[in-house]
Motif scaffolding. Structure first.
Motif, PDB file in Angstrom:
ATOM      1  N   LEU A 166       5.699   0.468  -0.671  1.00 39.18           N
ATOM      2  CA  LEU A 166       4.909   0.789  -1.865  1.00 39.18           C
ATOM      3  C   LEU A 166       4.822   2.291  -2.115  1.00 39.18           C
ATOM      4  O   LEU A 166       4.194   2.730  -3.073  1.00 39.18           O
ATOM      5  CB  LEU A 166       3.495   0.213  -1.728  1.00 39.18           C
ATOM      6  CG  LEU A 166       3.404  -1.302  -1.514  1.00 39.18           C
ATOM      7  CD1 LEU A 166       1.957  -1.710  -1.276  1.00 39.18           C
ATOM      8  CD2 LEU A 166       3.986  -2.051  -2.693  1.00 39.18           C
ATOM      9  N   THR A 167       5.443   3.092  -1.251  1.00 39.58           N
ATOM     10  CA  THR A 167       5.376   4.548  -1.369  1.00 39.58           C
ATOM     11  C   THR A 167       6.177   5.034  -2.574  1.00 39.58           C
ATOM     12  O   THR A 167       7.336   4.634  -2.756  1.00 39.58           O
ATOM     13  CB  THR A 167       5.954   5.210  -0.096  1.00 39.58           C
ATOM     14  OG1 THR A 167       5.282   4.693   1.050  1.00 39.58           O
ATOM     15  CG2 THR A 167       5.781   6.715  -0.152  1.00 39.58           C
ATOM     16  N   PRO A 168       5.593   5.893  -3.417  1.00 36.92           N
ATOM     17  CA  PRO A 168       6.390   6.509  -4.495  1.00 36.92           C
ATOM     18  C   PRO A 168       7.538   7.326  -3.903  1.00 36.92           C
ATOM     19  O   PRO A 168       7.389   7.944  -2.840  1.00 36.92           O
ATOM     20  CB  PRO A 168       5.385   7.407  -5.213  1.00 36.92           C
ATOM     21  CG  PRO A 168       4.038   6.853  -4.834  1.00 36.92           C
ATOM     22  CD  PRO A 168       4.189   6.292  -3.454  1.00 36.92           C
ATOM     23  N   ASP A 169       8.669   7.344  -4.567  1.00 37.25           N
ATOM     24  CA  ASP A 169       9.860   8.017  -4.038  1.00 37.25           C
ATOM     25  C   ASP A 169       9.620   9.479  -3.658  1.00 37.25           C
ATOM     26  O   ASP A 169      10.081   9.926  -2.605  1.00 37.25           O
ATOM     27  CB  ASP A 169      11.010   7.927  -5.058  1.00 37.25           C
ATOM     28  CG  ASP A 169      11.545   6.510  -5.171  1.00 37.25           C
ATOM     29  OD1 ASP A 169      11.298   5.714  -4.246  1.00 37.25           O
ATOM     30  OD2 ASP A 169      12.206   6.194  -6.184  1.00 37.25           O
ATOM     31  N   PRO A 170       8.884  10.269  -4.470  1.00 42.33           N
ATOM     32  CA  PRO A 170       8.701  11.681  -4.083  1.00 42.33           C
ATOM     33  C   PRO A 170       7.892  11.867  -2.801  1.00 42.33           C
ATOM     34  O   PRO A 170       7.964  12.933  -2.181  1.00 42.33           O
ATOM     35  CB  PRO A 170       7.951  12.278  -5.286  1.00 42.33           C
ATOM     36  CG  PRO A 170       8.218  11.352  -6.416  1.00 42.33           C
ATOM     37  CD  PRO A 170       8.323   9.991  -5.799  1.00 42.33           C
ATOM     38  N   LEU A 171       7.112  10.862  -2.420  1.00 43.05           N
ATOM     39  CA  LEU A 171       6.244  11.002  -1.244  1.00 43.05           C
ATOM     40  C   LEU A 171       6.813  10.331  -0.001  1.00 43.05           C
ATOM     41  O   LEU A 171       6.140  10.275   1.029  1.00 43.05           O
ATOM     42  CB  LEU A 171       4.855  10.418  -1.551  1.00 43.05           C
ATOM     43  CG  LEU A 171       4.065  11.113  -2.654  1.00 43.05           C
ATOM     44  CD1 LEU A 171       2.730  10.411  -2.875  1.00 43.05           C
ATOM     45  CD2 LEU A 171       3.845  12.588  -2.319  1.00 43.05           C
ATOM     46  N   TRP A 172       8.031   9.782  -0.109  1.00 42.64           N
ATOM     47  CA  TRP A 172       8.579   9.082   1.046  1.00 42.64           C
ATOM     48  C   TRP A 172       8.717  10.035   2.236  1.00 42.64           C
ATOM     49  O   TRP A 172       9.226  11.139   2.111  1.00 42.64           O
ATOM     50  CB  TRP A 172       9.934   8.468   0.719  1.00 42.64           C
ATOM     51  CG  TRP A 172      10.525   7.767   1.896  1.00 42.64           C
ATOM     52  CD1 TRP A 172      11.564   8.170   2.666  1.00 42.64           C
ATOM     53  CD2 TRP A 172      10.067   6.537   2.471  1.00 42.64           C
ATOM     54  NE1 TRP A 172      11.798   7.285   3.674  1.00 42.64           N
ATOM     55  CE2 TRP A 172      10.897   6.268   3.584  1.00 42.64           C
ATOM     56  CE3 TRP A 172       9.044   5.648   2.149  1.00 42.64           C
ATOM     57  CZ2 TRP A 172      10.721   5.132   4.379  1.00 42.64           C
ATOM     58  CZ3 TRP A 172       8.876   4.516   2.940  1.00 42.64           C
ATOM     59  CH2 TRP A 172       9.710   4.266   4.031  1.00 42.64           C
ATOM     60  N   GLY A 173       8.250   9.591   3.391  1.00 39.40           N
ATOM     61  CA  GLY A 173       8.256  10.418   4.584  1.00 39.40           C
ATOM     62  C   GLY A 173       7.000  11.246   4.743  1.00 39.40           C
ATOM     63  O   GLY A 173       6.867  11.990   5.721  1.00 39.40           O
ATOM     64  N   GLY A 174       6.050  11.137   3.800  1.00 36.92           N
ATOM     65  CA  GLY A 174       4.825  11.933   3.851  1.00 36.92           C
ATOM     66  C   GLY A 174       3.739  11.321   4.714  1.00 36.92           C
ATOM     67  O   GLY A 174       3.988  10.418   5.523  1.00 36.92           O
ATOM     68  N   ARG A 175       2.521  11.805   4.504  1.00 37.84           N
ATOM     69  CA  ARG A 175       1.395  11.354   5.312  1.00 37.84           C
ATOM     70  C   ARG A 175       0.651  10.220   4.613  1.00 37.84           C
ATOM     71  O   ARG A 175       0.333  10.331   3.426  1.00 37.84           O
ATOM     72  CB  ARG A 175       0.429  12.510   5.570  1.00 37.84           C
ATOM     73  CG  ARG A 175       1.028  13.674   6.342  1.00 37.84           C
ATOM     74  CD  ARG A 175       0.015  14.791   6.539  1.00 37.84           C
ATOM     75  NE  ARG A 175       0.619  15.950   7.162  1.00 37.84           N
ATOM     76  CZ  ARG A 175       0.711  16.140   8.483  1.00 37.84           C
ATOM     77  NH1 ARG A 175       0.213  15.220   9.301  1.00 37.84           N
ATOM     78  NH2 ARG A 175       1.274  17.225   8.965  1.00 37.84           N
ATOM     79  N   PRO A 176       0.322   9.141   5.342  1.00 36.02           N
ATOM     80  CA  PRO A 176      -0.423   8.033   4.719  1.00 36.02           C
ATOM     81  C   PRO A 176      -1.900   8.365   4.582  1.00 36.02           C
ATOM     82  O   PRO A 176      -2.461   9.136   5.363  1.00 36.02           O
ATOM     83  CB  PRO A 176      -0.202   6.879   5.701  1.00 36.02           C
ATOM     84  CG  PRO A 176       0.003   7.546   7.024  1.00 36.02           C
ATOM     85  CD  PRO A 176       0.712   8.842   6.724  1.00 36.02           C
ATOM     86  N   GLY A 177      -2.524   7.755   3.582  1.00 36.98           N
ATOM     87  CA  GLY A 177      -3.956   7.917   3.388  1.00 36.98           C
ATOM     88  C   GLY A 177      -4.320   9.262   2.789  1.00 36.98           C
ATOM     89  O   GLY A 177      -3.515  10.196   2.756  1.00 36.98           O
ATOM     90  N   PRO A 178      -5.551   9.385   2.309  1.00 31.20           N
ATOM     91  CA  PRO A 178      -6.004  10.665   1.737  1.00 31.20           C
ATOM     92  C   PRO A 178      -6.295  11.686   2.825  1.00 31.20           C
ATOM     93  O   PRO A 178      -6.371  11.363   4.009  1.00 31.20           O
ATOM     94  CB  PRO A 178      -7.286  10.262   1.000  1.00 31.20           C
ATOM     95  CG  PRO A 178      -7.808   9.090   1.776  1.00 31.20           C
ATOM     96  CD  PRO A 178      -6.599   8.344   2.255  1.00 31.20           C
ATOM     97  N   ARG A 179      -6.464  12.923   2.415  1.00 32.09           N
ATOM     98  CA  ARG A 179      -6.854  13.984   3.347  1.00 32.09           C
ATOM     99  C   ARG A 179      -8.380  14.009   3.439  1.00 32.09           C
ATOM    100  O   ARG A 179      -9.076  14.084   2.426  1.00 32.09           O
ATOM    101  CB  ARG A 179      -6.334  15.337   2.871  1.00 32.09           C
ATOM    102  CG  ARG A 179      -6.708  16.489   3.796  1.00 32.09           C
ATOM    103  CD  ARG A 179      -6.225  17.817   3.235  1.00 32.09           C
ATOM    104  NE  ARG A 179      -6.594  18.913   4.118  1.00 32.09           N
ATOM    105  CZ  ARG A 179      -5.882  19.326   5.145  1.00 32.09           C
ATOM    106  NH1 ARG A 179      -4.733  18.747   5.410  1.00 32.09           N
ATOM    107  NH2 ARG A 179      -6.284  20.330   5.901  1.00 32.09           N
ATOM    108  N   TYR A 180      -8.895  13.923   4.652  1.00 29.87           N
ATOM    109  CA  TYR A 180     -10.343  13.917   4.867  1.00 29.87           C
ATOM    110  C   TYR A 180     -10.799  15.307   5.298  1.00 29.87           C
ATOM    111  O   TYR A 180     -10.200  15.925   6.202  1.00 29.87           O
ATOM    112  CB  TYR A 180     -10.721  12.892   5.942  1.00 29.87           C
ATOM    113  CG  TYR A 180     -10.440  11.463   5.537  1.00 29.87           C
ATOM    114  CD1 TYR A 180     -11.380  10.730   4.820  1.00 29.87           C
ATOM    115  CD2 TYR A 180      -9.239  10.845   5.871  1.00 29.87           C
ATOM    116  CE1 TYR A 180     -11.132   9.414   4.447  1.00 29.87           C
ATOM    117  CE2 TYR A 180      -8.980   9.538   5.502  1.00 29.87           C
ATOM    118  CZ  TYR A 180      -9.929   8.820   4.798  1.00 29.87           C
ATOM    119  OH  TYR A 180      -9.674   7.515   4.428  1.00 29.87           O
ATOM    120  N   GLU A 181     -11.851  15.794   4.659  1.00 36.66           N
ATOM    121  CA  GLU A 181     -12.394  17.111   4.986  1.00 36.66           C
ATOM    122  C   GLU A 181     -13.339  17.013   6.180  1.00 36.66           C
ATOM    123  O   GLU A 181     -14.119  16.072   6.303  1.00 36.66           O
ATOM    124  CB  GLU A 181     -13.126  17.699   3.777  1.00 36.66           C
ATOM    125  CG  GLU A 181     -12.230  17.948   2.571  1.00 36.66           C
ATOM    126  CD  GLU A 181     -11.153  18.969   2.857  1.00 36.66           C
ATOM    127  OE1 GLU A 181     -11.391  19.866   3.704  1.00 36.66           O
ATOM    128  OE2 GLU A 181     -10.075  18.877   2.241  1.00 36.66           O
TER     129      GLU A 181
END
Length: 311
Positions: A166-181
């Motif tokens: 389900l990953t968009p093509d530009p984000l393939w190989g990136g980090r899953p989930g949002p960034r938590y502060e």
């Protein structure tokens, strides 16, 4: 008193199940599902199946409910439109007939079982001592139905692959989930520093005693996944990019070790997934330990979902 408790538990389980199916609010349905899972865990305890109870509480009532909550949050924008759609009378009638037919078929199968019911329990009891395991459940899962257990591990990895698709093509190989502060003085950060060391010790203990007492890789892996997710949500650590080779290797570690020991059984014990005499217990513990790490990573990444950020 025990009969009254068991009867009340059965009624409560059925009531929660019906309510979960009937309620129209998705979030309420997920809460009902989580409650249903915890009640089932209690039912398994009453049936003296503690291993099944631990698995149900950890995965059925725990991480699966978290996955469903995340799905509800993602689909919240479309929920109002879905509520407005009312199935037609014919559709509802067909659904009721189908559900009733399945229920009747299951009841018929149970009620027409021969007496005594067919079982392999005597053969298992006669050979379980060869595994040197005190926990019969672990012995059955890793010896007498080891192929099923192997396939369960493979299915988990395929489920994660399905989520990653389900990953968009530009984000393939990136980090899953949002960034938590990170909130240094927040309660979540405090708990994320306090609980993981304790959780890791408990997970290792649950894995180790699983050879002789209730416990095992799924329960221990779920605990590790929960501790990892807590640290991520507190902002103490970040989810790794899915392109990392070590991550992909760790995800299949349990399956690779399982297969390696299984194929080694062909020349050493005469069959696939057979154990050499006197070495069954250490080999099973090795499979459980490797699988625990893979299960923990897989469950954690399933909850985090597909990549949402670049590496």
């Amino acid at each position: 008193m025990a009969l009254l408790f068991d009867g009340s538990l059965i009624v409560l389980i059925l009531a929660v199940a019906v309510w979960t199916m009937a309620v129209r609010n998705s979030f309420a349905a997920v809460i009902g599902y989580a409650t249903y899972g915890l009640l089932l865990a209690l039912a398994w305890v009453r049936l003296a199946a503690v291993d099944a109870a631990l698995t149900e509480a950890a995965i059925g009532g725990g991480l699966t409910s978290v996955l469903l909550i995340r799905a509800v949050v993602r689909l919240r924008s479309s929920e109002s439109a879905a509520r407005a759609e009312t199935p037609g009378r014919v559709s509802r009638l067909l659904a009721a007939v189908l559900a009733g037919s399945v229920t009747a078929a299951l009841a018929l199968v149970v009620l027409t079982l021969p007496e005594p019911a067919p079982t392999l329990a005597p053969q298992v009891a006669a050979n379980i001592a060869s595994t040197s395991l005190g926990n019969a459940v672990t012995g059955v899962l890793l010896s007498f139905r080891a192929i099923d257990t192997l396939l369960e591990a493979v299915v988990l990895v395929f489920a994660l692959i399905a989520v990653w698709t389900l990953t968009p093509d530009p984000l393939w190989g990136g980090r899953p989930g949002p960034r938590y502060e990170l909130d240094e003085n927040g309660m979540l950060a405090y708990l994320a520093r306090l609980l993981p060391p304790l959780g890791i010790v408990v997970a290792v203990y649950v894995l180790w005693v699983g050879a002789d007492l209730p416990g095992g890789k799924f329960q221990a892996g779920t605990l590790l996944a929960a501790m990892w997710l807590l640290a991520i949500m507190a902002g103490l650590v970040e989810a790794p990019p899915i392109s990392q080779r070590w991550l992909r290797g760790a995800l299949v570690l349990g399956t690779v070790v399982f297969l390696a020991i299984g194929f080694a059984g062909v020349p050493l014990a005469g069959a696939f997934l057979a154990y050499p005499e006197g070495h069954a217990k250490p080999l099973i513990i090795a499979i459980e330990a490797a699988s625990m790490l893979s299960i923990a990573l897989t469950l954690g990444l399933l909850v985090l979902g597909p990549p949402e950020r670049g590496a």
